[in-house]
Motif scaffolding. Structure first.
Motif, PDB file in Angstrom:
ATOM      1  N   LEU A 161      30.092  30.519  51.182  1.00  0.00           N
ATOM      2  CA  LEU A 161      30.452  29.871  49.998  1.00  0.00           C
ATOM      3  C   LEU A 161      31.751  29.629  49.424  1.00  0.00           C
ATOM      4  O   LEU A 161      32.112  28.624  49.028  1.00  0.00           O
ATOM      5  N   ALA A 162      32.616  30.526  49.780  1.00  0.00           N
ATOM      6  CA  ALA A 162      33.880  30.397  49.486  1.00  0.00           C
ATOM      7  C   ALA A 162      34.410  29.375  50.178  1.00  0.00           C
ATOM      8  O   ALA A 162      35.351  28.277  49.714  1.00  0.00           O
ATOM      9  N   SER A 163      34.206  28.899  51.299  1.00  0.00           N
ATOM     10  CA  SER A 163      34.775  27.851  52.380  1.00  0.00           C
ATOM     11  C   SER A 163      34.287  26.734  51.759  1.00  0.00           C
ATOM     12  O   SER A 163      34.967  25.632  51.563  1.00  0.00           O
ATOM     13  N   TRP A 164      33.166  26.708  51.425  1.00  0.00           N
ATOM     14  CA  TRP A 164      32.682  25.570  50.972  1.00  0.00           C
ATOM     15  C   TRP A 164      33.329  25.016  49.577  1.00  0.00           C
ATOM     16  O   TRP A 164      33.530  23.830  49.444  1.00  0.00           O
ATOM     17  N   ALA A 165      33.599  26.167  48.661  1.00  0.00           N
ATOM     18  CA  ALA A 165      34.267  25.986  47.284  1.00  0.00           C
ATOM     19  C   ALA A 165      35.649  25.295  47.825  1.00  0.00           C
ATOM     20  O   ALA A 165      36.163  24.539  46.991  1.00  0.00           O
ATOM     21  N   LYS A 166      36.172  25.897  48.835  1.00  0.00           N
ATOM     22  CA  LYS A 166      37.542  25.209  48.986  1.00  0.00           C
ATOM     23  C   LYS A 166      37.655  23.788  49.525  1.00  0.00           C
ATOM     24  O   LYS A 166      38.271  23.177  48.844  1.00  0.00           O
ATOM     25  N   VAL A 168      33.741  37.949  43.943  1.00  0.00           N
ATOM     26  CA  VAL A 168      35.026  37.650  43.139  1.00  0.00           C
ATOM     27  C   VAL A 168      36.235  38.015  44.158  1.00  0.00           C
ATOM     28  O   VAL A 168      37.361  37.368  44.404  1.00  0.00           O
ATOM     29  N   ASP A 169      36.096  39.118  44.807  1.00  0.00           N
ATOM     30  CA  ASP A 169      37.118  39.527  45.705  1.00  0.00           C
ATOM     31  C   ASP A 169      37.184  38.564  46.879  1.00  0.00           C
ATOM     32  O   ASP A 169      38.312  38.072  47.206  1.00  0.00           O
ATOM     33  N   ILE A 170      36.080  38.181  47.499  1.00  0.00           N
ATOM     34  CA  ILE A 170      36.180  37.216  48.635  1.00  0.00           C
ATOM     35  C   ILE A 170      36.878  35.998  48.069  1.00  0.00           C
ATOM     36  O   ILE A 170      37.644  35.145  48.825  1.00  0.00           O
ATOM     37  N   PHE A 171      36.340  35.380  46.816  1.00  0.00           N
ATOM     38  CA  PHE A 171      36.728  34.094  46.475  1.00  0.00           C
ATOM     39  C   PHE A 171      38.182  34.328  46.026  1.00  0.00           C
ATOM     40  O   PHE A 171      39.054  33.364  46.505  1.00  0.00           O
ATOM     41  N   LYS A 172      38.892  35.428  45.644  1.00  0.00           N
ATOM     42  CA  LYS A 172      40.268  35.490  45.275  1.00  0.00           C
ATOM     43  C   LYS A 172      40.941  35.634  46.600  1.00  0.00           C
ATOM     44  O   LYS A 172      42.248  35.012  46.733  1.00  0.00           O
ATOM     45  N   THR A 223      39.830  30.245  42.329  1.00  0.00           N
ATOM     46  CA  THR A 223      39.920  30.668  40.813  1.00  0.00           C
ATOM     47  C   THR A 223      38.590  31.062  40.310  1.00  0.00           C
ATOM     48  O   THR A 223      37.625  30.159  40.498  1.00  0.00           O
ATOM     49  N   ILE A 224      38.037  32.180  40.066  1.00  0.00           N
ATOM     50  CA  ILE A 224      36.707  32.828  39.773  1.00  0.00           C
ATOM     51  C   ILE A 224      36.823  33.602  38.627  1.00  0.00           C
ATOM     52  O   ILE A 224      37.666  34.335  38.655  1.00  0.00           O
ATOM     53  N   GLY A 227      39.933  33.179  30.892  1.00  0.00           N
ATOM     54  CA  GLY A 227      39.658  34.299  31.462  1.00  0.00           C
ATOM     55  C   GLY A 227      40.065  34.816  32.781  1.00  0.00           C
ATOM     56  O   GLY A 227      40.294  35.907  33.217  1.00  0.00           O
ATOM     57  N   ALA A 228      39.653  33.501  33.553  1.00  0.00           N
ATOM     58  CA  ALA A 228      39.982  33.945  35.073  1.00  0.00           C
ATOM     59  C   ALA A 228      41.503  33.668  35.376  1.00  0.00           C
ATOM     60  O   ALA A 228      42.019  33.948  36.404  1.00  0.00           O
TER      61      ALA A 228
END
Ligand code: AMP
Ligand code: GLY
Length: 423
Positions: A52-57, A77-81, A86-87, A310-311
């Protein structure tokens, strides 16, 4: 901005709906979303967070908002960061405030935050001894881990409390989530849901809400995820807000920094007010559902700005603006909720001809699936009818007027949402 919202409930629908109404245009994607979120944005279904993080990028997602607790506890959150995204939400470590009641209670104790007297233990003997030493009933027994809102037993006698402990510690009641328990004194007062949007250092407090957890009118029957909510509640005053800020939010943010787990995200403070004193029942690390469904539309500040700041540790630059209105949300649930699932049923919403009602109400969709052009009720909490007005009575009348326009086989709702404010 391209915005990704994780979750599939009415809470996530309401976040998306609020963002879709902002002045600036945003592209919203839900993962996985529900049968109605595709009207606000698009739905994708990627279960693996790294994928999902790759998709988001690859899709230039500028902000990800996480609705439910499970992905937070699982470390999304850790994985996305790690991927530089930005999460908005807490790290897995900070999400332990909800993921483990033992962790939460120990933080409250360590930082002198008012909460019910308790013991946390994995030993049946220790729990039984504590129960024997308690001078009053009811006694509250809680499974340590996430139990989808079912892990709390209010035992009316010491015997019942011991049975609850035994069921949890043996793994019979909640599996691994019951490997440790919290036993605590019962607090007699009224409950509030207070939300602090946090960026690790700074916070913004939203108007206090009240949920209605029991399935039946007059708070009867079993607990549910929540059958309705309203805000702002008149049961809170400046004195209570100040006590919550000084005694709860500030020491929690300071404490979590010391723990090496600064708290970013929504701190959902479950408060019991006893003799005007706010005592903490629990923390959650996300918005409440159904509370979110009324708070999002009450925000004048763009929701995307609140979460983005917030993020990115900029909440100190945000001047939060709230509409001078009240909101009431009534959950329409399936016939067998919360006991079991119900057969899928077609949802029909009548055209609304009353312009005032149309302008001051809307539906937030939750447990719905699309079958061609037909919207089906397939979840326990199917949708929420949300009404707004200059006072709680008007907001409530509009919410219930909208309920009257919604039809599906087996539908049920409480008829007394906001009763504590209207007594
Ligand atoms: P929790 O998941 O800890 O919020 O508990 C679920 C619900 O159980 C709360 O919303 C309260 O209504 C009730 N509850 C939890 N702890 C206590 C307590 N110590 N005294 C009274 N009621 C409680
Ligand atoms: N409304 C209660 C919850 O979301 O846990």
């Amino acid at each position: 901005m391209n915005i990704l919202i994780l979750g599939s409930g009415g809470r996530e629908y309401s976040i998306g709906l609020a963002i879709s109404k902002e002045y600036e245009e945003h592209n919203i994607t839900f993962c996985p979303g529900n049968g109605a979120t595709d009207k606000i944005g698009s739905n994708i279904n990627i279960k693996d967070y790294k994928e999902l993080a790759s998709w988001a990028k690859n899709n230039n997602i500028g902000l990800t908002i996480v609705g439910p607790e499970q992905p937070l506890v699982d470390g999304v959150v850790d994985i996305f960061k790690q991927e530089g995204l930005t999460i908005f939400g807490p790290s897995a470590k900070a999400a332990q405030l909800e993921g483990s009641k033992v962790y939460m209670k120990n933080i409250l104790k360590k930082y002198n935050i008012p909460t019910a007297a308790f013991i946390e233990t994995a030993s049946k003997e220790e729990a039984y001894n504590f129960i024997d030493s308690m001078s009053k009933t009811p006694i509250v027994v809680k499974a340590d881990g996430l139990c989808a809102g079912k892990g709390v037993i209010i035992a009316l006698s010491k015997e019942e409390a011991k049975e609850a402990v035994s069921g949890m510690l043996s793994g019979e009641s909640f599996g691994d989530a019951g490997a440790k328990v919290v036993v605590e004194e019962y607090l007699d007062g009224y409950e509030l849901s207070i939300f602090a949007v946090c960026d690790g250092d700074n916070y913004v407090v939203l108007p206090a809400a009240q949920d209605h957890k029991r399935v039946g009118d007059g708070d009867t029957g079993p607990n549910t995820g929540g059958m309705g909510a309203y805000a702002p509640t008149p049961l809170v005053n400046d004195d209570i807000y100040k006590k919550v800020e000084d005694r709860v939010i500030k020491p929690t943010l300071e404490g979590m920094k010391k723990e090496g787990a600064p708290f970013e995200g929504v701190l959902f403070i479950g408060v019991m007010v006893v003799d005007n004193e706010p005592i903490i029942l629990e923390y959650n690390v996300r918005f409440g559902d159904p509370e979110c469904e009324i708070l999002m539309p009450l925000l004048e500040t763009p929701v995307s700005e609140l979460f983005y700041k917030g993020a990115t540790k900029q909440l100190d630059t945000l001047d939060i603006k709230i509409k001078k209105q009240f909101g009431v949300a009534v959950v329409m649930a399936s016939g067998n909720y919360p006991y079991g699932s119900s057969a899928p049923a077609e949802i029909i919403v009548d055209d609304i001809h009353d312009e005032v009602l149309k302008e001051n109400s809307h539906i937030s969709y939750a447990g719905v699936t699309k079958d061609g052009d037909t919207l089906l009720a397939t979840g326990g909490r199917v949708l929420l009818c949300v009404g707004f007005g200059d006072d709680i009575q008007t907001a409530r009348d509009r919410a219930y007027a909208l309920c009257g326009q919604v039809h599906f086989a087996g539908k049920k709702c409480r008829t007394d949402i906001a009763y504590q404010a209207l007594k």
